[in-house]
Design an enzyme around this catalytic site. Structure first.
Site, PDB file in Angstrom:
ATOM      1  N   HIS A 136     -26.606  28.284 -29.889  1.00 38.02           N
ATOM      2  CA  HIS A 136     -26.903  27.934 -28.497  1.00 38.02           C
ATOM      3  C   HIS A 136     -25.569  27.862 -27.736  1.00 38.02           C
ATOM      4  O   HIS A 136     -24.532  27.553 -28.331  1.00 38.02           O
ATOM      5  CB  HIS A 136     -27.590  26.558 -28.506  1.00 38.02           C
ATOM      6  CG  HIS A 136     -28.095  26.087 -27.195  1.00 38.02           C
ATOM      7  ND1 HIS A 136     -27.279  25.525 -26.242  1.00 38.02           N
ATOM      8  CD2 HIS A 136     -29.354  26.050 -26.684  1.00 38.02           C
ATOM      9  CE1 HIS A 136     -28.014  25.171 -25.201  1.00 38.02           C
ATOM     10  NE2 HIS A 136     -29.272  25.480 -25.436  1.00 38.02           N
ATOM     11  N   ASP A 214     -24.844  21.446 -35.177  1.00 38.26           N
ATOM     12  CA  ASP A 214     -25.639  21.286 -33.958  1.00 38.26           C
ATOM     13  C   ASP A 214     -27.068  20.995 -34.426  1.00 38.26           C
ATOM     14  O   ASP A 214     -27.800  21.902 -34.816  1.00 38.26           O
ATOM     15  CB  ASP A 214     -25.564  22.576 -33.136  1.00 38.26           C
ATOM     16  CG  ASP A 214     -26.558  22.580 -31.972  1.00 38.26           C
ATOM     17  OD1 ASP A 214     -27.375  21.632 -31.864  1.00 38.26           O
ATOM     18  OD2 ASP A 214     -26.523  23.537 -31.180  1.00 38.26           O
ATOM     19  N   GLN A 217     -32.128  21.065 -32.743  1.00 40.16           N
ATOM     20  CA  GLN A 217     -33.471  21.465 -33.179  1.00 40.16           C
ATOM     21  C   GLN A 217     -33.736  20.997 -34.612  1.00 40.16           C
ATOM     22  O   GLN A 217     -34.821  21.234 -35.146  1.00 40.16           O
ATOM     23  CB  GLN A 217     -33.635  22.997 -33.109  1.00 40.16           C
ATOM     24  CG  GLN A 217     -33.434  23.594 -31.731  1.00 40.16           C
ATOM     25  CD  GLN A 217     -34.548  23.222 -30.754  1.00 40.16           C
ATOM     26  OE1 GLN A 217     -35.610  22.734 -31.144  1.00 40.16           O
ATOM     27  NE2 GLN A 217     -34.309  23.421 -29.463  1.00 40.16           N
ATOM     28  N   LYS A 240     -35.670  15.953 -27.420  1.00 44.27           N
ATOM     29  CA  LYS A 240     -36.394  16.948 -28.231  1.00 44.27           C
ATOM     30  C   LYS A 240     -37.174  16.285 -29.349  1.00 44.27           C
ATOM     31  O   LYS A 240     -37.846  16.950 -30.125  1.00 44.27           O
ATOM     32  CB  LYS A 240     -35.401  17.955 -28.808  1.00 44.27           C
ATOM     33  CG  LYS A 240     -34.710  18.791 -27.737  1.00 44.27           C
ATOM     34  CD  LYS A 240     -33.950  19.917 -28.351  1.00 44.27           C
ATOM     35  CE  LYS A 240     -32.961  20.557 -27.407  1.00 44.27           C
ATOM     36  NZ  LYS A 240     -33.566  21.298 -26.305  1.00 44.27           N
ATOM     37  N   CYS A 380     -30.596  30.225 -23.638  1.00 43.15           N
ATOM     38  CA  CYS A 380     -29.205  29.756 -23.807  1.00 43.15           C
ATOM     39  C   CYS A 380     -28.631  30.249 -25.129  1.00 43.15           C
ATOM     40  O   CYS A 380     -27.871  29.543 -25.799  1.00 43.15           O
ATOM     41  CB  CYS A 380     -29.091  28.236 -23.709  1.00 43.15           C
ATOM     42  SG  CYS A 380     -29.717  27.567 -22.180  1.00 43.15           S
TER      43      CYS A 380
HETATM   44  N1  C6P Z   1     -32.147  23.904 -26.178  1.00 45.93           N
HETATM   45  C1  C6P Z   1     -34.087  25.155 -25.443  1.00 45.93           C
HETATM   46  O1  C6P Z   1     -34.987  25.423 -24.642  1.00 45.93           O
HETATM   47  P1  C6P Z   1     -29.165  19.355 -24.757  1.00 45.93           P
HETATM   48  O2  C6P Z   1     -29.507  20.159 -23.553  1.00 45.93           O
HETATM   49  O3  C6P Z   1     -27.754  18.873 -24.720  1.00 45.93           O
HETATM   50  O4  C6P Z   1     -30.139  18.279 -25.079  1.00 45.93           O
HETATM   51  O5  C6P Z   1     -29.289  20.358 -26.011  1.00 45.93           O
HETATM   52  C2  C6P Z   1     -28.582  21.556 -26.014  1.00 45.93           C
HETATM   53  C3  C6P Z   1     -28.952  22.377 -27.204  1.00 45.93           C
HETATM   54  C4  C6P Z   1     -28.033  22.562 -28.211  1.00 45.93           C
HETATM   55  N2  C6P Z   1     -28.331  23.239 -29.327  1.00 45.93           N
HETATM   56  C5  C6P Z   1     -29.552  23.759 -29.534  1.00 45.93           C
HETATM   57  C6  C6P Z   1     -29.856  24.469 -30.814  1.00 45.93           C
HETATM   58  C7  C6P Z   1     -30.536  23.609 -28.529  1.00 45.93           C
HETATM   59  O6  C6P Z   1     -31.746  24.118 -28.744  1.00 45.93           O
HETATM   60  C8  C6P Z   1     -30.225  22.935 -27.333  1.00 45.93           C
HETATM   61  C9  C6P Z   1     -31.225  22.841 -26.217  1.00 45.93           C
HETATM   62  C10 C6P Z   1     -33.207  23.955 -25.192  1.00 45.93           C
HETATM   63  O7  C6P Z   1     -33.907  25.827 -26.452  1.00 45.93           O
HETATM   64  C11 C6P Z   1     -32.727  23.910 -23.771  1.00 45.93           C
HETATM   65  S1  C6P Z   1     -31.640  25.255 -23.404  1.00 45.93           S
END
Ligand code: C6P
Length: 424
Positions: A136, A214, A217, A240, A380
């Site tokens: 991401h 990271d 997910q 999430k 993203c």
């Molecule tokens: N992915 C998706 O629709 P934040 O925004 O900081 O809570 O998480 C960012 C992020 C980082 N790593 C991974 C693997 C992610 O999936 C995400 C967030 C969302 O897939 C929003 S772009």
């Protein structure tokens, strides 16, 4: 309890009582565009159970005050609840000590913290940061920024045609002796791939590199134990995993955190302040400048307590069940191209696809008219799109409250898409 137990497997993984679980999520009981809501956009953000909503309401109605500052009753209550939340959230990922867990705005801020604080203090010209093509942007851009500042070099693990990391390349890259940190997703948000993080961490450790995971997910859809994973850093977001937005956490292995310089300056993170020099508060407060998201942290802990009553193993199994069902159904759907590993056991609850007849944005728009929420775009994860030579995919992502009937509606919705764009 919202689970019933099967008797076949040992040890038994509970089967979710999804109808019962759905009652915990008031938002699901609505119609959208004249149809019952089918919320299949959980990788973007999950819905919130009453237990979390009530916890936030209770905090604001009874206990709201600033933490670590006041000597009055409300401040004591807020501080106690905030620190108890830290212990609960640390427990969810198997962190050895709550003091190693820093509350952040989410995964993105957590990774920026690692890249800035650890990265700027430890990376030198020619050092290597190993990423992968399925990251991401939140696990790419902070490293690109710190690489520019320090002269470090970015290396990448590639993806095979099924969206798995090509691990055969790892010994060669690590063998160069320059990799200082491997920064890798636990689970891909665009393909659903569950990465073999423990194996990557084992090899990285042997090569003297640290491992930053990271877990955005991962923590929501997969049982996590940072010790078993062999991680040194683990970042995740509450929203999430049934918790509020604007709050997440970073776990850092204690001996590494001890040596990291502050990320931001301000109140809360200091001990003694002089005109030219100051000293820092004890861990983890050194990394939590300013008034924290107190309600958010308490809400995140309530989400953890809720998920604990269900069990992460049962959630993952349910998601993989839905993924298997969706892969079969979409695989039979004419003109559909699927992305990611073919085996449901290799992925969490994400199914990315394209249709020959329609752009992913059009698919999403048509499905929305039928009350079905999915995400369309690059998610993203533009490096993933580049790897598969597409600009975007349509993505359905499942969670503990989704059903096979909703998958059926998704598949029928694609027939509607075909009838509009297929030129029949
Ligand atoms: N992915 C998706 O629709 P934040 O925004 O900081 O809570 O998480 C960012 C992020 C980082 N790593 C991974 C693997 C992610 O999936 C995400 C967030 C969302 O897939 C929003 S772009």
């Amino acid at each position: 309890m919202s689970v019933t137990h099967t008797h076949a497997a040992a040890p038994p993984v509970p089967t979710l009582d999804v109808e019962r679980i759905r009652e915990d999520f008031p938002i699901l009981a609505q119609e959208v565009n004249g149809h019952p809501l089918a919320y299949l956009d959980n990788a973007a953000t999950s819905q919130k159970p009453t237990a979390v909503i009530d916890t936030l309401r209770h905090y604001y109605e009874r206990d709201n005050a600033n933490v670590h500052r006041g000597l009055h009753e409300l401040s004591r209550r807020a501080t106690d609840a905030y620190e108890a939340a830290r212990a609960t959230v640390a427990g969810w990922i198997g962190a050895p000590a709550p003091s190693e867990l820093i509350f952040t705005r989410g995964t993105t801020e957590a990774i920026n913290l690692v890249a800035s604080s650890w990265g700027e203090a430890n990376l030198a010209p020619g050092d290597e940061i190993l990423l992968s093509e399925l990251e991401h942007h939140s696990n790419l851009i902070p490293w690109q920024l710190v690489a520019k500042k320090t002269g470090a070099v970015l290396r990448y693990l590639s993806l095979d045609d099924d969206g798995r990391l090509i691990l055969d390349d790892l010994p060669g890259i690590l063998g160069g002796g320059r990799v200082r940190i491997v920064a890798i997703a636990h689970v891909s948000n665009s393909l659903g791939t569950i990465n073999p993080v423990a194996e990557i961490a084992r090899q990285a450790r042997e090569a003297g590199a640290l491992v930053a995971v990271d877990g955005a997910q991962g923590a929501a859809h997969h049982p996590v134990d940072v010790e078993k994973l062999g991680a040194d850093f683990f970042a995740f977001s509450a929203h999430k995993m049934c918790g509020p937005t604007g709050i997440g956490a970073l776990w850092v292995r204690g001996e590494i955190l001890e040596r990291m310089p502050p990320y931001q300056g301000g109140g809360e993170m200091i001990d003694l302040v002089g005109k030219h020099e100051s000293t820092w508060a004890a861990l983890p407060h050194k990394f939590e400048a300013g008034t924290p998201n107190i309600a958010g942290a308490i809400g995140m802990a309530a989400a953890v307590e809720y998920l604990r009553t269900i069990g992460p193993e049962a959630i993952l199994r349910h998601e993989q069940d839905l993924v298997g069902y969706a892969l079969d159904a979409l695989g039979d759907s004419p003109g559909v191209r699927l992305f990611g590993p073919p085996e449901p056991s290799e992925r969490a609850g994400v199914v990315s696809f394209r249709m020959a007849e329609a752009h992913p944005h059009d698919i999403s728009t048509v499905l929305d008219r039928e009350g079905i929420a999915i995400r369309a775009g690059h998610h993203c994860a533009q490096l993933v799109m580049q790897r598969f030579e597409v600009g975007a995919t349509a993505r359905a992502s499942f969670y503990l409250y989704n059903t096979k009937e909703e998958v059926d509606r998704l598949v029928r919705g694609l027939d509607t898409v075909r009838s509009i764009f297929g030129g029949d």
